[in-house]
Scaffold this motif. Structure first.
Motif, PDB file in Angstrom:
ATOM      1  N   ASP A  83      25.382 -35.468  30.592  1.00 44.48           N
ATOM      2  CA  ASP A  83      23.976 -35.580  31.013  1.00 44.48           C
ATOM      3  C   ASP A  83      23.373 -34.198  31.269  1.00 44.48           C
ATOM      4  O   ASP A  83      22.213 -33.942  30.926  1.00 44.48           O
ATOM      5  CB  ASP A  83      23.871 -36.436  32.281  1.00 44.48           C
ATOM      6  CG  ASP A  83      24.153 -37.904  32.006  1.00 44.48           C
ATOM      7  OD1 ASP A  83      24.038 -38.311  30.829  1.00 44.48           O
ATOM      8  OD2 ASP A  83      24.499 -38.636  32.945  1.00 44.48           O
ATOM      9  N   HIS A  84      24.157 -33.312  31.909  1.00 39.71           N
ATOM     10  CA  HIS A  84      23.667 -31.943  32.133  1.00 39.71           C
ATOM     11  C   HIS A  84      23.301 -31.282  30.808  1.00 39.71           C
ATOM     12  O   HIS A  84      22.240 -30.674  30.663  1.00 39.71           O
ATOM     13  CB  HIS A  84      24.746 -31.107  32.837  1.00 39.71           C
ATOM     14  CG  HIS A  84      24.878 -31.389  34.296  1.00 39.71           C
ATOM     15  ND1 HIS A  84      25.849 -32.214  34.808  1.00 39.71           N
ATOM     16  CD2 HIS A  84      24.158 -30.957  35.371  1.00 39.71           C
ATOM     17  CE1 HIS A  84      25.755 -32.268  36.120  1.00 39.71           C
ATOM     18  NE2 HIS A  84      24.723 -31.513  36.497  1.00 39.71           N
TER      19      HIS A  84
ATOM     20  N   CYS B 160      15.522 -30.303  39.015  1.00 47.57           N
ATOM     21  CA  CYS B 160      15.941 -31.655  38.650  1.00 47.57           C
ATOM     22  C   CYS B 160      16.788 -32.241  39.780  1.00 47.57           C
ATOM     23  O   CYS B 160      17.705 -31.597  40.292  1.00 47.57           O
ATOM     24  CB  CYS B 160      16.740 -31.614  37.351  1.00 47.57           C
ATOM     25  SG  CYS B 160      17.211 -33.235  36.728  1.00 47.57           S
ATOM     26  N   SER B 161      16.482 -33.481  40.170  1.00 44.16           N
ATOM     27  CA  SER B 161      17.202 -34.121  41.282  1.00 44.16           C
ATOM     28  C   SER B 161      18.479 -34.810  40.823  1.00 44.16           C
ATOM     29  O   SER B 161      19.505 -34.770  41.502  1.00 44.16           O
ATOM     30  CB  SER B 161      16.286 -35.125  42.000  1.00 44.16           C
ATOM     31  OG  SER B 161      15.798 -36.090  41.075  1.00 44.16           O
TER      32      SER B 161
ATOM     33  N   LYS C 170      22.155 -32.763  39.449  1.00 43.27           N
ATOM     34  CA  LYS C 170      21.829 -31.500  40.095  1.00 43.27           C
ATOM     35  C   LYS C 170      22.245 -30.317  39.211  1.00 43.27           C
ATOM     36  O   LYS C 170      23.271 -30.367  38.541  1.00 43.27           O
ATOM     37  CB  LYS C 170      22.544 -31.396  41.438  1.00 43.27           C
ATOM     38  CG  LYS C 170      21.906 -32.219  42.545  1.00 43.27           C
ATOM     39  CD  LYS C 170      20.671 -31.511  43.081  1.00 43.27           C
ATOM     40  CE  LYS C 170      20.112 -32.217  44.304  1.00 43.27           C
ATOM     41  NZ  LYS C 170      18.910 -31.528  44.817  1.00 43.27           N
ATOM     42  N   PHE C 171      21.421 -29.285  39.240  1.00 43.37           N
ATOM     43  CA  PHE C 171      21.719 -28.052  38.507  1.00 43.37           C
ATOM     44  C   PHE C 171      21.749 -26.876  39.477  1.00 43.37           C
ATOM     45  O   PHE C 171      20.956 -26.820  40.425  1.00 43.37           O
ATOM     46  CB  PHE C 171      20.668 -27.778  37.436  1.00 43.37           C
ATOM     47  CG  PHE C 171      20.776 -28.634  36.220  1.00 43.37           C
ATOM     48  CD1 PHE C 171      21.475 -28.202  35.092  1.00 43.37           C
ATOM     49  CD2 PHE C 171      20.162 -29.881  36.181  1.00 43.37           C
ATOM     50  CE1 PHE C 171      21.560 -28.986  33.960  1.00 43.37           C
ATOM     51  CE2 PHE C 171      20.243 -30.676  35.045  1.00 43.37           C
ATOM     52  CZ  PHE C 171      20.951 -30.228  33.936  1.00 43.37           C
ATOM     53  N   ARG C 172      22.661 -25.936  39.201  1.00 44.30           N
ATOM     54  CA  ARG C 172      22.672 -24.643  39.900  1.00 44.30           C
ATOM     55  C   ARG C 172      22.907 -23.577  38.834  1.00 44.30           C
ATOM     56  O   ARG C 172      24.030 -23.195  38.549  1.00 44.30           O
ATOM     57  CB  ARG C 172      23.770 -24.605  40.969  1.00 44.30           C
ATOM     58  CG  ARG C 172      23.534 -25.550  42.141  1.00 44.30           C
ATOM     59  CD  ARG C 172      24.600 -25.410  43.193  1.00 44.30           C
ATOM     60  NE  ARG C 172      24.598 -24.071  43.791  1.00 44.30           N
ATOM     61  CZ  ARG C 172      25.489 -23.668  44.702  1.00 44.30           C
ATOM     62  NH1 ARG C 172      26.443 -24.482  45.099  1.00 44.30           N
ATOM     63  NH2 ARG C 172      25.423 -22.439  45.185  1.00 44.30           N
ATOM     64  N   VAL C 173      21.814 -23.155  38.214  1.00 41.49           N
ATOM     65  CA  VAL C 173      21.910 -22.273  37.045  1.00 41.49           C
ATOM     66  C   VAL C 173      20.903 -21.136  37.156  1.00 41.49           C
ATOM     67  O   VAL C 173      19.989 -21.167  37.964  1.00 41.49           O
ATOM     68  CB  VAL C 173      21.633 -23.059  35.742  1.00 41.49           C
ATOM     69  CG1 VAL C 173      22.723 -24.083  35.483  1.00 41.49           C
ATOM     70  CG2 VAL C 173      20.264 -23.744  35.796  1.00 41.49           C
TER      71      VAL C 173
END
Length: 253
Positions: free
Chosen positions: A6-7, A44-45, A48-51
């Motif tokens: 999904d990411h 995006c909820s 979750k992303f940390r990029v």
């Protein structure tokens, strides 16, 4: 961070929507586009992303590299029917086509057009169209599956949205190019008119300076003539005095 399917799908959708390949590789414009993609993903909820811009750019590069390797292996394989393309694979096809098409357009803009460039651009355009057809089929399958399911419909962003986006983008791009060309022509016309005005003003100033110099020369000549006349009059006066004095002496004798 750990990348799930999904990411990666959401990442590729955003790359297709923003399309950083319209700018020159390594430029600040492309860097700002990758940063924009990273900012959008971090908002995006689910998931979750940390990029940051570097991580999304590098991960897209890894996905594209692996996908190209898979395509090459499928081309070499014989007697094997490849599996039906997933949404992520279709998105990667589109990204590859956008990258190749963007490079061809940038080379053409820089005036390096050639037969090879035209071939590469046609090939990239063909790949892009095929990729968008796959995305369209994926969207239709997703719609059919949702309609046949009794559960509440789950809204999701399909990669097929890129078709409408790219079509609209092409129209807008053509309009912007036409406006830009018109503005450039108008700017060139204004620049020419400005240069003509400046040249005319310069010629007028040069003529005025020449006229002033001529007047000054005439005034100087007149002053010199006047001075000469004054000197002649003084000499005549002195001669007249000397003559009168001589006559007076003769008369007294």
């Amino acid at each position: 961070m750990f990348w799930t399917y999904d990411h990666e799908a959401i990442l590729c959708r955003e790359v297709v929507n923003v399309n950083p390949y319209t700018t020159k590789k390594g430029s600040t414009q492309r860097s700002s586009m990758w940063e924009k993609i990273a900012d959008t993903l971090n908002k995006c909820s689910v998931p979750k992303f940390r990029v940051d811009k570097r991580s999304v750019r590098d991960h897209v590069g890894i996905l594209v590299y692996k996908h190209k390797k898979k395509l090459q292996a499928e081309e070499k394989a014989t007697g094997i029917t490849p599996d039906e393309s997933t949404e992520l694979e279709n998105l990667l096809d589109t990204i590859i086509a956008l990258e190749e098409s963007g490079e061809a357009e940038l080379q053409e803009t820089q005036g390096t057009s050639s037969k090879k460039l035209q071939y590469d651009r046609a090939k990239a355009e063909d790949v892009r169209l095929k990729a968008m057809e796959k995305l369209s089929d994926t969207k239709k399958r997703d719609s059919s599956a949702d309609e046949s399911d009794d559960k509440p419909k789950r809204q999701r962003r399909s990669g097929g949205d890129a078709i409408e986006y790219l079509t609209e983008r092409a129209k807008v791009s053509d309009q912007l190019k036409a406006k830009d060309l018109k503005m450039r022509k108008e700017h060139q016309t204004l620049e020419r008119e400005k240069m003509e005005v400046l040249r005319e003003q310069q010629m007028q100033m040069q003529q005025q300076q020449a006229d002033m110099l001529k007047v000054m020369q005439q005034q100087q000549s007149q002053q010199q003539l006047l001075n000469s006349q004054m000197m002649m009059m003084q000499q005549q006066q002195q001669q007249s005095k000397a003559l009168m004095a001589l006559l007076e002496k003769i008369t007294n004798k």
